[in-house]
Write a protein that holds these residues in place. Structure first.
Motif: not given
Length: 303
Positions: A4-13
């Protein structure tokens, strides 16, 4: 099982949005900032500062893409989260201006100048809006403005520290608290009043000293500049009078006293063109100003 791919954090986005913005991919930046806002809001944590920045960044992307209505909406949300954010006010003012909503743009530009009178974009914007509103509504344009919010002193200090423009006292590593700052303003007012009393007695040289001391405590008080300019005119120090009027006009581009006194100084310096220009600007704002009308007649008789 597939990994399962890790969701990006808000700061990465947000960072990815910033990169897209830098390379002119404004539509992609909007998408990424929207995802970052979604992640942060789903977390349910109270992050007004972070959310405010994301809305302001998305507003900048909308503005670059010409979507002024969405820019205004996002800036307004950003300003609800963190009131009086300079970047959000600037972006919203630019969007209002693009939509020819000049009164709202003027209010935002003037609000910024309360926080930091050195923001060139706000000074230029105020000048443009003053001209546009004078052309649109005539000399009584100020009466049709929405109310300009008063920025509390404590808010000014906090914003100047966090938004990149640092007061001179802090540049030297000296921290001022709001009670000190309020004390400075009070001291400045008392010194100005002393200067006013000296003017009434005709002691212009001593008054200049008081006004100078007052401005060292509070350099944002327009009437202190125009009062000192009056003294300089009496002392035949015309270049100094011009300089003080210029400082006053940076803070309020439509200031009648500053325009009139600078015109008087230009007359004494034999700069007929600059004198006429100031009087014309003044008479656009106050067409029935008899002192300005008379000075204009006098200057037009000069060879």
């Amino acid at each position: 099982m597939p990994h399962k791919r890790r969701s990006k954090s808000w700061s990465e986005l947000k960072q990815a949005g910033n990169e897209c913005f830098k390379t002119g991919q404004y539509g992609d930046a909007v998408t990424l900032y929207s995802q970052a806002i979604g992640v942060l809001e789903r977390q349910g944590q109270k992050n007004p500062e972070d959310l405010s920045i994301l809305y302001s960044n998305r507003a900048a992307s909308y503005l670059k893409d010409g979507n002024c209505s969405e820019c205004i909406k996002d800036c307004s949300v950003s300003l609800e989260l963190v009131p009086f954010g300079i970047k959000s006010l600037l972006r919203r003012a630019a969007a209002f201006e693009a939509l020819e909503r000049y009164r709202q743009a003027y209010v935002d530009y003037k609000t910024i100048l309360q926080i930091d009178c050195c923001v060139q974009a706000a000074q230029d914007g105020t000048n443009r809006m003053t001209k546009a509103l004078t052309d649109m509504d005539g000399p009584s344009w100020r009466e049709k403005l929405p109310p300009i919010p008063t920025v509390p002193l404590a808010v000014k200090e906090k914003l100047l520290q966090t938004q990149g423009s640092v007061p001179a006292a802090q540049q030297n590593g000296i921290k001022e608290n709001s009670s000190q700052k309020a004390g400075d303003v009070k001291k400045a007012r008392l010194l100005k009043e002393e200067g006013n009393s000296l003017v009434k007695k005709g002691e212009h040289k001593k008054a200049v000293e008081k006004y100078t001391q007052s401005l060292s405590q509070d350099p944002s008080e327009i009437t202190t500049y125009t009062n000192r300019a009056l003294c300089y005119l009496s002392l035949k120090m015309y270049k100094e009078a011009v300089r003080d009027c210029e400082e006053a006009l940076k803070l309020d581009s439509g200031n009648i006293k500053a325009l009139y006194r600078r015109a008087q100084a230009y007359k004494e310096l034999n700069d007929k063109r600059a004198c006429v220009q100031d009087l014309s600007s003044l008479l656009k704002i106050e067409p029935k100003n008899t002192a300005a009308q008379k000075l204009l007649q006098d200057i037009e008789k000069m060879k």
